[in-house]
Structure formats: structure tokens, C-alpha cells
Design an enzyme around this catalytic site. Structure first.
Site, PDB file in Angstrom:
ATOM      1  N   HIS A 120      44.740  35.924  41.089  1.00 36.12           N
ATOM      2  CA  HIS A 120      45.433  37.058  41.724  1.00 36.12           C
ATOM      3  C   HIS A 120      46.440  36.554  42.762  1.00 36.12           C
ATOM      4  O   HIS A 120      47.613  36.926  42.757  1.00 36.12           O
ATOM      5  CB  HIS A 120      44.408  37.987  42.367  1.00 36.12           C
ATOM      6  CG  HIS A 120      45.023  39.015  43.259  1.00 36.12           C
ATOM      7  ND1 HIS A 120      45.781  40.052  42.773  1.00 36.12           N
ATOM      8  CD2 HIS A 120      45.039  39.137  44.609  1.00 36.12           C
ATOM      9  CE1 HIS A 120      46.220  40.782  43.790  1.00 36.12           C
ATOM     10  NE2 HIS A 120      45.786  40.245  44.909  1.00 36.12           N
ATOM     11  N   TYR A 136      35.396  35.696  37.633  1.00 31.83           N
ATOM     12  CA  TYR A 136      35.206  37.020  37.015  1.00 31.83           C
ATOM     13  C   TYR A 136      35.854  37.179  35.643  1.00 31.83           C
ATOM     14  O   TYR A 136      35.764  38.236  35.042  1.00 31.83           O
ATOM     15  CB  TYR A 136      35.710  38.133  37.966  1.00 31.83           C
ATOM     16  CG  TYR A 136      37.134  37.962  38.463  1.00 31.83           C
ATOM     17  CD1 TYR A 136      38.203  38.384  37.689  1.00 31.83           C
ATOM     18  CD2 TYR A 136      37.397  37.387  39.702  1.00 31.83           C
ATOM     19  CE1 TYR A 136      39.500  38.237  38.143  1.00 31.83           C
ATOM     20  CE2 TYR A 136      38.698  37.229  40.162  1.00 31.83           C
ATOM     21  CZ  TYR A 136      39.748  37.656  39.386  1.00 31.83           C
ATOM     22  OH  TYR A 136      41.034  37.508  39.826  1.00 31.83           O
ATOM     23  N   ARG A 152      47.973  38.836  33.455  1.00 30.17           N
ATOM     24  CA  ARG A 152      48.113  37.963  34.633  1.00 30.17           C
ATOM     25  C   ARG A 152      47.524  36.595  34.301  1.00 30.17           C
ATOM     26  O   ARG A 152      46.304  36.448  34.227  1.00 30.17           O
ATOM     27  CB  ARG A 152      47.376  38.598  35.816  1.00 30.17           C
ATOM     28  CG  ARG A 152      47.729  37.990  37.159  1.00 30.17           C
ATOM     29  CD  ARG A 152      46.744  38.422  38.233  1.00 30.17           C
ATOM     30  NE  ARG A 152      45.507  37.676  38.109  1.00 30.17           N
ATOM     31  CZ  ARG A 152      44.302  38.126  38.480  1.00 30.17           C
ATOM     32  NH1 ARG A 152      44.156  39.346  38.972  1.00 30.17           N
ATOM     33  NH2 ARG A 152      43.226  37.367  38.348  1.00 30.17           N
TER      34      ARG A 152
HETATM   35  C1  LIG Z   1      46.322  49.865  50.552  1.00 29.70           C
HETATM   36  C2  LIG Z   1      45.730  48.553  50.093  1.00 29.70           C
HETATM   37  N1  LIG Z   1      44.441  48.503  49.686  1.00 29.70           N
HETATM   38  C3  LIG Z   1      43.918  47.342  49.268  1.00 29.70           C
HETATM   39  C4  LIG Z   1      44.659  46.194  49.267  1.00 29.70           C
HETATM   40  C5  LIG Z   1      44.056  44.889  48.804  1.00 29.70           C
HETATM   41  N2  LIG Z   1      44.622  44.485  47.516  1.00 29.70           N
HETATM   42  C6  LIG Z   1      45.586  43.551  47.437  1.00 29.70           C
HETATM   43  S1  LIG Z   1      46.091  43.294  45.875  1.00 29.70           S
HETATM   44  C7  LIG Z   1      45.013  44.430  45.252  1.00 29.70           C
HETATM   45  C8  LIG Z   1      44.935  44.692  43.758  1.00 29.70           C
HETATM   46  C9  LIG Z   1      46.205  45.227  43.190  1.00 29.70           C
HETATM   47  O1  LIG Z   1      46.191  45.156  41.799  1.00 29.70           O
HETATM   48  P1  LIG Z   1      47.343  45.716  40.907  1.00 29.70           P
HETATM   49  O2  LIG Z   1      47.925  46.944  41.532  1.00 29.70           O
HETATM   50  O3  LIG Z   1      46.840  45.839  39.527  1.00 29.70           O
HETATM   51  O4  LIG Z   1      48.469  44.584  41.002  1.00 29.70           O
HETATM   52  P2  LIG Z   1      48.397  43.053  40.550  1.00 29.70           P
HETATM   53  O5  LIG Z   1      48.048  42.282  41.800  1.00 29.70           O
HETATM   54  O6  LIG Z   1      47.369  42.933  39.486  1.00 29.70           O
HETATM   55  O7  LIG Z   1      49.746  42.695  40.068  1.00 29.70           O
HETATM   56  C10 LIG Z   1      44.278  45.003  46.288  1.00 29.70           C
HETATM   57  C11 LIG Z   1      43.222  46.024  46.087  1.00 29.70           C
HETATM   58  C12 LIG Z   1      46.009  46.287  49.692  1.00 29.70           C
HETATM   59  N3  LIG Z   1      46.831  45.228  49.674  1.00 29.70           N
HETATM   60  N4  LIG Z   1      46.519  47.467  50.091  1.00 29.70           N
END
Ligand SMILES: Cc1ncc(C[n+]2csc(CCOP(=O)(O)OP(=O)(O)O)c2C)c(N)n1
Length: 361
Positions: A259, A268, A255
Site C-alpha cells: 500500500h 494479507y 496494486r
Molecule cells: C479520512 C481517512 N481515513 C482513513 C485514512 C487511512 N487510509 C490511508 S490509505 C487508506 C486506504 C485507501 O484505499 P483506496 O481508496 O482503495 O486507495 P488505494 O490506496 O488502494 O489506491 C486508508 C483507509 C485516511 N488517509 N483518511
């Protein structure tokens, strides 16, 4: 000792970090396809950059950048058949675009207007999923329907490395194996789930090996290499279409962005790590390969950049000219019949911003 099982996970790369070919291209890939892929990757990168700029100037809501995952998005979009169903997560602008969602609709959605999810084309694709991993259940449901109806179609679902820790992912994975669903799960392992590193996410060496517990094929590919991912997708889709069941693909990427626009990744992760990420990035890699093959040059690049800029500018103009819906519209998109506890809120919002109601009270 009783019976023993041995497992291994294959990892594929065709084009190396410097754009040189490691092994001959698979016969699923030709140079016209690579040119098409490259041009789309450049477009999506320019679109992404503009979307971030729109958010910074208050013209878009919080936006998740797809910087660094262009090869994944474009490979999935080019590999899928139009009658398959795409079940995206929130970083999938590239695949959505190739499926027929307009760039204007994508901006509209991230601008807070639900009409952006009412796609004018590809009506059967699902809207973006922001709750982590719930989309895998939707994809399993859709694939079950295809199987029950005897339709030779597949659902393709994506998620990040973080999503593979969630029950929804693991339950869908398990079900896909038991019912042999026509489904492809593509994981974008971009190394971070907001500030949670991949190593903290799972103690497993790969995420692809989660497939083993479900008794289905799991492969790891270089997610910065369009060729690897496209070929893996075609193999997985062929399996699904011919009734042989699901596949889990782990695409290893990085990435390159924060985020979302609400995040500050410098808090971080180190600059050195980010710099390493840029050394592996997918757009430059494919461009270098095309240059090595004498299929691309700086004139073609200048022309493409101009073309892409015009397309993105036109998209932004269209988006900014859309008349907003009244605030009450958010209720209408969610409910056909408004629940009693929300009725007072609805009336208050109508007083503030005018009615736009379609639902029955
Ligand atoms: C059920 C739920 N829990 C927590 C969140 C908060 N949240 C948003 S993005 C994220 C991290 C996701 O990371 P990843 O699956 O690795 O995808 P990336 O964003 O890195 O592409 C979290 C915990 C959410 N959107 N939905």
C-alpha cells in the site's frame, strides 16, 4: 408492479492481456499517442522504483507507489486539457507529471517539504490529497465554479476503490448529478484498500454502478489497458466541456506494490494473487502491443531505459541538493495567522531548528 428501471454497466477493453488487439482502436487513438503513452509509463515506473529506494535509505518519507497504475495515470494526464483542473489522490504521480508538476517537486513533497506542493507550473491543480475521499468535494466545488462562471472547463478527480465507500465521495457524486457539474471522477479500483479487499468494500458487482444512483453515466474500463481508459476519459471530458454533466469511470487495475512503504502486503495477500496481477500489468501489455505492430524493438527499449535512467538520476540529484527549510516551516504552510494554542509549540520548534516564519502571530 409500477414502472421498472433497467440498468447495465458497460465494460471496455481494447488491448488484451497478451498485447493483442481485441477490436479496432477507437478513432481517438493513434500510434504516435501510444508511443508517447508507453514512454511516459516507462519513465513513471522507473521514477517510482527510485522513490521506493530513496525511502528505504531514509532519504524520502512514507511513499505510496504507483506500480501497476501507470496506464491510468498516463491516460488521464494525456486526455486532460491544460485548462482543466486536476484534483489528485496520493497515487497520482504519473498524471501530476504530465500536468507539469516536476518529478523533483513530487519527491520534495514526499520528502516532507511542502514547497513540493507549490507547483511552478499548473498552478491551478490541487495538491495531493491524503485524507480519503475529501478530494471529491474539492473537485465538486471547482466544477461548480466553472459552471457558475460559464467556463467550458472540467475538474478531474481520482480516488481508490476504498474512497467510494466514504460520504465525501457519495455526496460529491450526488451533487454532481443534481447540478450537472463538469466533472470526471476516475476510480482506480486496484482491488485493495490497504488490507481491505474490494469484495469487502462493496457488495455491488461494480463500483461504476454507483453512478446510477446519481443519475449520471458510469462506465467500467480495463485500467491496465491505456486505450480503454484514454477513450473513456475523452468521452467523459467532452461531455463535461459541452455542458452535458459528470461521468464516473471505474478503472479496474491491480496494486502491484505494498500500500505504501510503511505496509507489508505479504501479511494479507498471497503470492499467487500477486503473480496473477503481474500477468495483467499495463506497461508490458502496451509494449507487447507495440512489438506486435512493429512499432517497438529491443534497441528502442534499451535506448529508452538509458534515457529514463538519466532523467531519474538527474531528478534525484536535484532533490537531494535542495536546502531543507527549518522545521518551523510546517506551521507557515498551514496557517496565515497562527492559532493561539499552537504559538508555544511554534516557539519551541524555532528554538530547536531556527525560525522560518512568514505568518502573523
Ligand atoms: C479520512 C481517512 N481515513 C482513513 C485514512 C487511512 N487510509 C490511508 S490509505 C487508506 C486506504 C485507501 O484505499 P483506496 O481508496 O482503495 O486507495 P488505494 O490506496 O488502494 O489506491 C486508508 C483507509 C485516511 N488517509 N483518511
Amino acid at each position: 408492479m409500477n414502472r421498472q428501471y433497467d440498468f447495465s454497466i458497460s465494460s471496455t477493453q481494447y488491448i488484451a492481456d497478451d498485447g493483442q488487439l481485441i477490436k479496432p482502436l477507437p478513432n481517438t487513438v493513434n500510434h504516435d499517442l501510444l508511443l508517447e503513452a508507453y514512454q511516459n509509463m516507462v519513465l513513471i515506473r522507473a521514477f517510482d522504483q527510485k522513490a521506493v529506494a530513496l525511502q528505504r535509505t531514509g532519504k524520502l518519507g512514507t511513499y505510496p507507489s504507483s506500480l501497476g497504475q501507470e496506464a491510468i495515470g498516463i491516460a488521464i494526464g494525456l486526455a486532460m486539457r491544460s485548462d482543466d483542473v486536476f484534483v489528485p489522490y496520493y497515487r497520482d504521480h504519473a498524471t501530476q507529471y504530465l500536468r507539469g508538476v516536476s518529478l523533483t517537486e513530487i519527491l520534495q513533497y514526499w520528502g516532507g517539504d511542502e514547497r513540493g506542493s507549490d507547483y511552478q507550473h499548473c498552478k491551478e491543480d490541487m495538491p495531493v490529497c491524503v485524507p480519503i475521499a475529501t478530494q471529491f468535494c474539492h473537485a465538486a466545488g471547482i466544477a461548480s465554479a466553472f459552471k457558475i462562471r460559464g467556463e467550458k472547463r472540467a475538474s478531474v478527480v481520482t480516488g481508490g476503490d476504498g474512497s467510494t465507500s466514504k460520504g465525501d465521495f457519495l455526496e460529491s457524486l450526488n451533487l454532481s448529478g443534481v447540478w450537472q457539474l463538469p466533472m470526471v471522477m476516475a476510480i482506480n479500483n486496484n482491488q485493495w484498500a490497504i488490507s481491505t479487499r474490494r469484495e469487502v468494500q462493496s457488495h455491488g458487482e461494480t463500483l461504476a454502478q454507483k453512478a446510477i444512483s446519481a443519475g449520471i453515466p458510469g462506465v467500467q474500463v480495463d485500467g491496465n489497458d491505456f486505450v480503454s481508459l484514454y477513450d473513456a476519459m475523452l468521452t467523459a471530458l467532452n461531455r463535461a466541456h459541452s455542458g452535458k454533466g459528470p461521468t464516473l469511470i471505474e478503472a479496474v487495475s491491480y496494486r502491484l506494490s505494498d500500500h505504501t512503504t510503511a505496509d507489508d502486503a505479504t501479511r494479507y495477500r498471497s503470492n499467487e494473487e500477486l503473480k496473477k496481477g503481474w500477468d495483467l500489468e499495463p506497461v508490458k501489455r502496451l509494449r507487447d502491443y507495440l512489438h506486435h505492430q512493429h512499432l517497438w524493438d529491443s534497441d528502442k527499449e534499451t535506448q529508452l531505459q538509458q534515457q529514463v535512467k538519466q532523467q531519474v538520476d538527474k531528478t534525484v540529484e536535484e532533490y537531494l541538493n535542495i536546502k531543507p527549510e527549518p522545521p518551523s516551516a510546517m506551521f507557515n504552510h498551514l496557517f496565515e495567522v497562527l492559532p493561539v494554542p499552537l504559538q508555544q509549540q511554534y516557539q519551541e520548534v524555532c528554538l530547536l531548528g531556527g525560525a522560518g516564519g512568514q505568518h502573523r502571530e
